[in-house]
Every structure is written in C-alpha cells, then in structure tokens.
Design an enzyme around this catalytic site. Structure first.
Site, mmCIF file in Angstrom:
data_model
loop_
_atom_site.group_PDB
_atom_site.id
_atom_site.type_symbol
_atom_site.label_atom_id
_atom_site.label_comp_id
_atom_site.label_asym_id
_atom_site.label_seq_id
_atom_site.Cartn_x
_atom_site.Cartn_y
_atom_site.Cartn_z
ATOM 1 N N GLU A 36 5.875 -10.137 10.870
ATOM 2 C CA GLU A 36 5.129 -9.705 12.056
ATOM 3 C C GLU A 36 3.645 -10.038 11.957
ATOM 4 O OE1 GLU A 36 6.213 -5.835 13.524
ATOM 5 O OE2 GLU A 36 4.612 -5.909 15.038
ATOM 6 N N SER A 86 8.040 0.389 3.456
ATOM 7 C CA SER A 86 7.518 -0.587 4.408
ATOM 8 C C SER A 86 8.211 -0.359 5.757
ATOM 9 C CB SER A 86 7.826 -1.998 3.912
ATOM 10 O OG SER A 86 7.299 -2.160 2.616
ATOM 11 N N PHE A 100 22.132 -7.281 23.374
ATOM 12 C CA PHE A 100 20.734 -6.857 23.333
ATOM 13 C C PHE A 100 19.998 -7.511 24.488
ATOM 14 C CE2 PHE A 100 17.808 -4.742 20.313
ATOM 15 C CZ PHE A 100 18.710 -3.903 19.693
ATOM 16 N N GLU A 110 17.169 -0.287 21.481
ATOM 17 C CA GLU A 110 17.770 -1.006 22.599
ATOM 18 C C GLU A 110 19.287 -1.090 22.424
ATOM 19 O OE1 GLU A 110 15.344 -4.341 23.542
ATOM 20 O OE2 GLU A 110 17.044 -5.532 24.190
ATOM 21 N N ARG A 115 12.464 -6.792 27.497
ATOM 22 C CA ARG A 115 11.690 -5.549 27.401
ATOM 23 C C ARG A 115 10.495 -5.508 28.355
ATOM 24 N NH1 ARG A 115 12.023 -5.097 20.802
ATOM 25 N NH2 ARG A 115 14.204 -4.467 20.829
ATOM 26 N N GLN A 119 3.976 -5.995 22.751
ATOM 27 C CA GLN A 119 5.220 -5.631 23.431
ATOM 28 C C GLN A 119 5.327 -4.126 23.633
ATOM 29 O OE1 GLN A 119 9.373 -6.167 21.558
ATOM 30 N NE2 GLN A 119 9.302 -7.443 23.373
ATOM 31 N N LEU A 163 11.211 5.403 18.178
ATOM 32 C CA LEU A 163 12.000 4.388 18.889
ATOM 33 C C LEU A 163 13.434 4.855 19.131
ATOM 34 C CD1 LEU A 163 12.104 1.391 19.895
ATOM 35 C CD2 LEU A 163 13.252 0.910 17.742
ATOM 36 N N HIS A 212 8.102 -1.430 24.297
ATOM 37 C CA HIS A 212 9.545 -1.227 24.286
ATOM 38 C C HIS A 212 9.867 -0.179 25.346
ATOM 39 C CE1 HIS A 212 13.517 -0.092 22.865
ATOM 40 N NE2 HIS A 212 13.494 -1.045 21.961
ATOM 41 N N HIS A 227 5.137 -1.421 20.792
ATOM 42 C CA HIS A 227 6.197 -1.662 19.821
ATOM 43 C C HIS A 227 6.019 -2.885 18.941
ATOM 44 C CE1 HIS A 227 10.124 -1.490 18.015
ATOM 45 N NE2 HIS A 227 10.470 -2.657 18.507
ATOM 46 N N LYS A 238 0.823 -1.216 0.000
ATOM 47 C CA LYS A 238 0.000 0.000 0.000
ATOM 48 C C LYS A 238 0.856 1.265 0.000
ATOM 49 C CE LYS A 238 -0.923 -0.031 5.002
ATOM 50 N NZ LYS A 238 -1.987 -0.047 6.017
ATOM 51 N N ARG A 243 8.795 -10.976 22.956
ATOM 52 C CA ARG A 243 9.847 -11.162 21.961
ATOM 53 C C ARG A 243 11.153 -10.561 22.451
ATOM 54 N NH1 ARG A 243 12.074 -7.790 17.767
ATOM 55 N NH2 ARG A 243 10.614 -6.114 18.155
ATOM 56 N N GLU A 282 16.230 -0.666 13.611
ATOM 57 C CA GLU A 282 17.456 0.055 13.954
ATOM 58 C C GLU A 282 18.546 -0.882 14.464
ATOM 59 O OE1 GLU A 282 16.092 2.909 16.860
ATOM 60 O OE2 GLU A 282 14.964 4.068 15.382
HETATM 61 C C1 LIG Z 1 11.042 1.727 14.689
HETATM 62 C C2 LIG Z 1 11.199 0.228 14.690
HETATM 63 C C3 LIG Z 1 12.448 -0.337 14.900
HETATM 64 C C4 LIG Z 1 12.592 -1.719 14.903
HETATM 65 N N1 LIG Z 1 13.840 -2.237 15.102
HETATM 66 C C5 LIG Z 1 14.008 -3.587 15.059
HETATM 67 C C6 LIG Z 1 15.308 -4.158 15.165
HETATM 68 O O1 LIG Z 1 16.316 -3.476 15.274
HETATM 69 N N2 LIG Z 1 15.416 -5.507 15.125
HETATM 70 C C7 LIG Z 1 14.322 -6.312 14.980
HETATM 71 O O2 LIG Z 1 14.490 -7.536 14.921
HETATM 72 N N3 LIG Z 1 13.094 -5.790 14.853
HETATM 73 C C8 LIG Z 1 12.904 -4.439 14.880
HETATM 74 N N4 LIG Z 1 11.634 -3.926 14.753
HETATM 75 C C9 LIG Z 1 10.534 -4.821 14.412
HETATM 76 C C10 LIG Z 1 10.654 -5.228 12.941
HETATM 77 O O3 LIG Z 1 11.226 -4.170 12.231
HETATM 78 C C11 LIG Z 1 9.313 -5.559 12.312
HETATM 79 O O4 LIG Z 1 8.630 -6.502 13.090
HETATM 80 C C12 LIG Z 1 9.515 -6.145 10.913
HETATM 81 O O5 LIG Z 1 10.378 -5.335 10.137
HETATM 82 C C13 LIG Z 1 8.189 -6.325 10.198
HETATM 83 O O6 LIG Z 1 8.437 -6.695 8.868
HETATM 84 P P1 LIG Z 1 7.310 -7.313 7.952
HETATM 85 O O7 LIG Z 1 7.979 -7.750 6.704
HETATM 86 O O8 LIG Z 1 6.535 -8.314 8.714
HETATM 87 O O9 LIG Z 1 6.306 -6.101 7.665
HETATM 88 P P2 LIG Z 1 6.513 -4.554 7.319
HETATM 89 O O10 LIG Z 1 7.906 -4.172 7.091
HETATM 90 O O11 LIG Z 1 5.735 -3.802 8.343
HETATM 91 O O12 LIG Z 1 5.786 -4.429 5.915
HETATM 92 C C14 LIG Z 1 4.394 -4.587 5.762
HETATM 93 C C15 LIG Z 1 4.059 -4.500 4.301
HETATM 94 O O13 LIG Z 1 2.684 -4.802 4.113
HETATM 95 C C16 LIG Z 1 2.095 -3.858 3.249
HETATM 96 N N5 LIG Z 1 0.670 -3.775 3.560
HETATM 97 C C17 LIG Z 1 0.076 -3.755 4.788
HETATM 98 N N6 LIG Z 1 -1.261 -3.657 4.647
HETATM 99 C C18 LIG Z 1 -1.526 -3.616 3.323
HETATM 100 C C19 LIG Z 1 -2.707 -3.506 2.538
HETATM 101 N N7 LIG Z 1 -3.924 -3.402 3.103
HETATM 102 N N8 LIG Z 1 -2.595 -3.486 1.202
HETATM 103 C C20 LIG Z 1 -1.377 -3.566 0.604
HETATM 104 N N9 LIG Z 1 -0.230 -3.656 1.288
HETATM 105 C C21 LIG Z 1 -0.308 -3.689 2.629
HETATM 106 C C22 LIG Z 1 2.856 -2.581 3.543
HETATM 107 O O14 LIG Z 1 2.729 -1.675 2.480
HETATM 108 C C23 LIG Z 1 4.278 -3.132 3.677
HETATM 109 O O15 LIG Z 1 4.844 -3.297 2.412
HETATM 110 C C24 LIG Z 1 11.469 -2.544 14.727
HETATM 111 C C25 LIG Z 1 10.219 -1.978 14.510
HETATM 112 C C26 LIG Z 1 10.086 -0.600 14.506
HETATM 113 C C27 LIG Z 1 8.706 -0.025 14.318
#
Ligand SMILES: Cc1cc2nc3c(=O)[nH]c(=O)nc-3n(C[C@H](O)[C@H](O)[C@H](O)COP(=O)(O)OP(=O)(O)OC[C@H]3O[C@@H](n4cnc5c(N)ncnc54)[C@H](O)[C@@H]3O)c2cc1C
Length: 572
Positions: free
Chosen positions: A374, A46, A121, A250, A281, A235, A247, A237, A350, A40, A385, A52
């Site tokens: 996720e 994404s 960590f 950590e 956490r 969770q 954020l 954070h 978080h 989206k 986690r 980080e």
């Molecule tokens: C600020 C921050 C820092 C973090 N740091 C860490 C870290 O250092 N180490 C760690 O292990 N984890 C970290 N996390 C957690 C981790 O980054 C996420 O859990 C992980 O990146 C999620 O990836 P994903 O591929 O599941 O989804 P996302 O990267 O969230 O991507 C979701 C995708 O789904 C698409 N989508 C969603 N709904 C729709 C829809 N209705 N129609 C079309 N497309 C849609 C979006 O456009 C996107 O492309 C962090 C999270 C945050 C918020």
C-alpha cells in the site's frame, strides 16, 4: 551516540508486502544474505492481519473467468487511470501467489467439490475473491510468517520506529530508528531497502485503519527525494460500522447482502442497476452519501448518519460459515446480530490508491530503494481500487521486489558510507528539538483536529472551496505544531514521542493530498469534485506527482500507460 547495525537488505514493514519479499529473498539467497525486518509494532500486528474479504486472482479459467477479464475489470474500476502494462503483469502473477500460499499451508476456504472457493466482490465480473472465511489477511500473514521461520538468515526488529531514510548522492545509505524498548537511536545500514510500510489511513477520523497506519514510509520517502503519486485518490469503503469505522467487509455484499435506505428500498437500483450492491466502491459510496444528504438515511451518533446493510435474508448458516468475524464484530461493538437485524453502516476512509512513485518493478528513483504494497504507487489501482486487489498486489509486488533485490545483492551492490552529519541532525531533530519542545499545544489534540479536518474537506465529495479552506486550516495546524510539548520526556517506550513523529508525517501527507486534490479539476474514481462533476480525459488522463523542494511541495504529472483499451464511459 547512535548504534550502527549492518544488513544486506532492510525491509521496512512486515505486513503482507514486506513478509512476502523477505521470504522471496530468504529462500533464494539462503546463507548468502542477512535480512533486517523492521516494524514499529510486533510483526503480526501489521495492519495486513485485518484484511477480511479476500485476495483477487483468476483461478476458474475453465468456468468462464480469464486474465483479460480481470485486467479489464481493474482498468475500468480504476476509471482508466491504471497503467495497463502494470495491470497485466498483476493479473498474470496473482494466481501463482494463491497457489504458492496454498503450498506453504494456507487453508483457503473450499467448495463442495474440493476446489478453492471464490466469492463475488465489487466491480469484478467473476467470483475471484479467494478467501479464508472472513479472516483472509490473518491466515496469509500467519502462513508467510510460519514459512519464514524455516530460515535463519533474518533478524527481527519489532517495536523499532524508523524516523528517516538517509540517501546520499542518489544512493540509499541507511535508516535511522528509535528502538522503543530502550530508547536507543539506531542507524540501520544496508545495500538495499524495501519500503513496505503500508498506507496512511489514519489521515481521517472515520477510518477502517489501525491507529498505527500513519503513512510514515510515504512521508520519509518524500523527504528523501522520491515523488508521491496520485495522492488525491483516497478510497472510501461503503460499509464502515457506525460509529467506530470498523470495516464490514464487502464480502457481505459478495455473499448477497443488501443496502437499504430508511424507506426499506435497495437504493442501488437508482445508481448502478446492472451491478447493484456489487458496483465498485467509489460509486456505492457516492450513492450512499447522496441518500444520506437527501434525508433517506438514519440519524446516527456524532453526526454519523447511516444506512442499513441487511444480511438477515442470507440465513444463519451462510453468516456463520462465511462471515463469522463480521457477526462477532457487530455483536460486540453495536449489539446487533446480523442474522436477525440490519447493520448500521456509512462510507469510511479505507485505502490510499496513491503512494511512493515506482516503476513497474517496484523500483524508486533512488538507487537501492524499492517500494511495495500500500505504500507504493506502481499505478495498479489508478483512481479507484477494486476490493481484494490490494492484498494480491502486496503478494505480487512483494514477490517481484524480493527477486529484484536478490538480483542486485547477488551482483554485489556496494554498501555506501553513511554521512555522519545527517545522522546527527536526525538525532537532534528527534531527541533535541521535538522531545524538548515546551509549547502550549497538545499533539493528541492536534492529531484529532487534523483528522476532523480531513473528514470534512477531503471526504467522498470535494470542492475548490472546501479544499482551499482545508489547506488554510492545515497551515494553522502546522503553525501550532511548532509549539507542541511532549509530556513524557523519558526514553523507554516513549509512545508520546512516536505518536508525535507520526503526526509530523500525517501533517505533510495531508498537505500533499489536498494540493493534489485541489489541482485535479475533474471527477474520476475516488476523487469526486462537486464543482467539476465530469471526468476530463483531455486534461486529466494523467498521474499527479508531488515532489519536495526547498520552497515546499511542487506538483507535476506523468502520462498513463495505455496498452490495450482507450477510456470509455464508465457505467455499471
Ligand atoms: C480492516 C481492513 C480490511 C481489509 N481487507 C482487505 C481485503 O479483504 N482484501 C484486500 O485486498 N485488501 C484489504 N485491505 C487492504 C489491505 O489489507 C492493505 O492494503 C494491505 O494489507 C497493506 O499491506 P502492507 O504490507 O502494504 O502494509 P501493512 O500491513 O499496513 O504493514 C505496514 C508495516 O509497516 C510498518 N511500519 C510503518 N511505519 C513504520 C515506521 N515508521 N517504522 C517501522 N515500521 C513501520 C508497520 O509496523 C507494519 O509492519 C483491508 C484493509 C483494512 C484496514
């Protein structure tokens, strides 16, 4: 009339999980597959780019780390709710993903001796956070995306908002979606679907998540007949920047940062003397809330009282080399230079430990549908986690699901027909019903109220009274949602419409999370009940499952898979 497009496989979401799966399928099937990548937002926006601190994996076996230790840390961190077969699969696969990314060109941070650098960590008993300074997610996304460019067997659908998953007779048929650029209604057909749509972080007002992380995939899967698992576990954070919630990784504490209360004391000595600021956490977040509630915090804006995260003693060099993004964020958003002054922080929503129920291979109960990242609950994180295990999970199960899907496509999975009445009903819901509603309620005001409500009743500490009140107020919000009006009636880039659909998803998920939290009468990991402060293995060593029925959500459960270690008291 909706436009129909057909692919072999659709990947819903282009974060780390989606891109990793896409790359696996693209490499293996080459010219024999055509992949549709749907997001989206523009692909690289994404939420994964925000990661980080790092990605967990055992790399330094010769220096004392080992897979059993990573598994034990993860299981203990999960408060014994993780499925242990899943955890072992994870720790065994994670190192390969790190080396694979390196071969694809990821510039991991290095030690003086040239080996890959890993930092400490929370909850890990060995430095395992593999990192690219404090921009790990960005480099991971960039590497996957760059590598994917070598293939021409995929089509990108950026800024295409998926509204529903159509399932017929237990088989996946299609996604319905709005092409935001022109408002066209699309039917995306395929033989297989991977849901990699991320978490639901914006259920809360004070959150680290991008505004786009609205749990759409979870809500759509739930409506399509998949159970959502362990949704009570959210969770918090410990270190969200006050007042924005951005954020503060950590990794700051991994590098040696201190948490201080208003008397200047490193208060973690009272809560987790063995691990101090590197306890998991959930434990630190509870400690911080207790410090604040007992008057040892600093008074902050909008009721957001805070504590101090102090990095000054680390010296300028460490902050500049290892935490450059954090320094920039603090200077830009709160005018604090962490090289000299402490950072104002408090616990912040978080991560969703729960999600779409899958088996150990990421497969859901619907034929042709997998979930990873996720959005999924493969039961790796249990009740809490450990930091850096999430990006690693996205890579590992992105990889596993990619292989599984490639197998199924090679075996000749048929392309199911799409029931036309279901497409018509969804189009009517979006463009007929929602867009045309003419009530007095503003969806943005409702969304704000929903998030405030979740902050209040589903925060670090919960109680029967608080959650029950939350459910009642949520009922009122849902009633008012029937009377919303979307201001923009146009078709081109109608963000009002999309935001309203996102709110519809969040309202469903809020109810599910509250129901699960109300049911779980114990405290475990990220779920802390004031009225049931103890863990209760006799009654609650099990996962919750919530399914949709015609009469509303129905709660069930399933056992935890224990293959190695029985639960013991969790002390740090
Ligand atoms: C600020 C921050 C820092 C973090 N740091 C860490 C870290 O250092 N180490 C760690 O292990 N984890 C970290 N996390 C957690 C981790 O980054 C996420 O859990 C992980 O990146 C999620 O990836 P994903 O591929 O599941 O989804 P996302 O990267 O969230 O991507 C979701 C995708 O789904 C698409 N989508 C969603 N709904 C729709 C829809 N209705 N129609 C079309 N497309 C849609 C979006 O456009 C996107 O492309 C962090 C999270 C945050 C918020």
């Amino acid at each position: 009339m909706a436009e129909q497009i057909t692919h072999d496989v659709l990947i819903l979401g282009t974060g780390l999980a989606g891109l990793r799966a896409a790359l696996g399928i693209a490499r293996r099937l080459e010219q024999n597959v055509n992949i549709g990548l749907v997001s989206k937002v523009q692909l690289m926006r994404s939420h994964s780019v925000c990661a980080e601190g790092g990605t967990a994996a055992v790399l330094q076996n010769d220096e004392g780390d080992n897979l059993d230790l990573h598994a034990w840390d993860t299981i203990k961190g999960s408060d014994f709710l993780a499925d242990q077969d899943v955890v072992f699969r994870f720790v065994e696969q994670a190192p390969d993903e790190i080396y694979q990314l390196e071969r694809w060109g990821l510039p991991w941070s290095r030690r003086e001796d040239g080996r890959i650098l890993q930092r400490d960590f929370g909850g890990h008993s060995f430095p395992r956070a593999t990192m690219a300074a404090d921009k790990t997610g960005f480099y991971e996304m960039q590497t996957l995306y760059d590598t994917l460019q070598k293939y021409d067997n995929f089509t990108r659908y950026d800024e295409v908002f998926v509204t529903s998953i159509i399932v017929d007779d237990g088989h996946f048929c299609a996604l319905t979606a709005i092409d935001m650029m022109d408002g066209k209604f699309l039917v995306l057909r395929a033989r297989a679907l991977l849901i990699a749509s991320g978490g639901a972080g914006t259920l809360f007002g004070f959150t680290t998540y991008s505004q786009t992380v609205t749990g759409d995939g979870l809500a759509m899967a739930y409506r399509a007949g998949v159970a959502l698992e362990d949704m009570e576990f959210i969770q918090f954070h410990p270190t969200g920047l006050v007042p924005s919630g951005i954020l503060i990784t950590e990794g700051c504490r991994g590098e040696g940062g201190y948490l201080l209360n208003n008397t200047g004391k490193r208060f973690m000595s009272d809560y987790a003397p063995g691990k101090m600021e590197l306890a998991p956490r959930d434990i630190i977040s509870r400690a911080m809330m207790q410090e604040i509630e007992q008057g040892r915090g600093f008074s902050g804006p909008e009721g957001l009282d805070y504590l101090h995260l102090d990095l000054a003693h680390l010296g300028k060099d460490v902050v500049l080399r290892r935490l450059p993004l954090i320094r920039e964020l603090c200077m830009k958003f709160v005018d604090v230079d962490p090289v000299v002054d402490p950072i104002p922080v408090r616990p912040v929503a978080h991560y969703s430990m729960g999600g779409i129920e899958t088996d150990i291979h990421g497969k859901t109960n619907i034929e042709g549908v997998w979930a990873a990242g996720e959005a999924a609950c493969v039961s790796l994180h249990g009740a809490n986690r450990l930091g850096t295990n999430s990006t690693a999970e996205c890579l590992v199960w992105g990889g596993i699901c990619g292989e599984q899907i490639a197998d199924v496509l090679q075996a000749g999975q048929p392309l199911p027909a799409v029931p036309a009445d279901r497409v018509a009903a969804e189009e009517q819901h979006v463009f007929g019903d929602l867009l045309e509603r003419k009530g007095p309620q503003n969806p943005y005001a409702l969304s704000h109220e929903l998030r405030r409500l979740m902050d209040e009743c589903m925060g670090v500490f919960r109680s029967h009274e608080g959650i029950s009140t939350g459910l009642r107020k949520l009922g009122e919000l849902r009633g008012r949602w029937q009377q919303i009006a979307i201001e923009d009636k146009g078709r081109v880039y109608n963000s009002n419409l999309v935001n309203t659909l996102e709110l519809e998803n969040l309202l469903d998920l809020a109810e599910i999370a509250m129901m699960a939290a109300l049911a779980r009468e114990e405290s475990r990991g990220g779920h802390a009940r004031r009225d049931f402060p103890q863990r209760d293995d006799e009654h609650w060593l099990k996962h919750t499952l919530i399914r949709r029925t015609d009469d509303g959500p129905e709660i069930g459960d399933k056992p935890v898979t224990i293959t190695h270690w029985n639960p013991v008291e969790r002390k740090y």
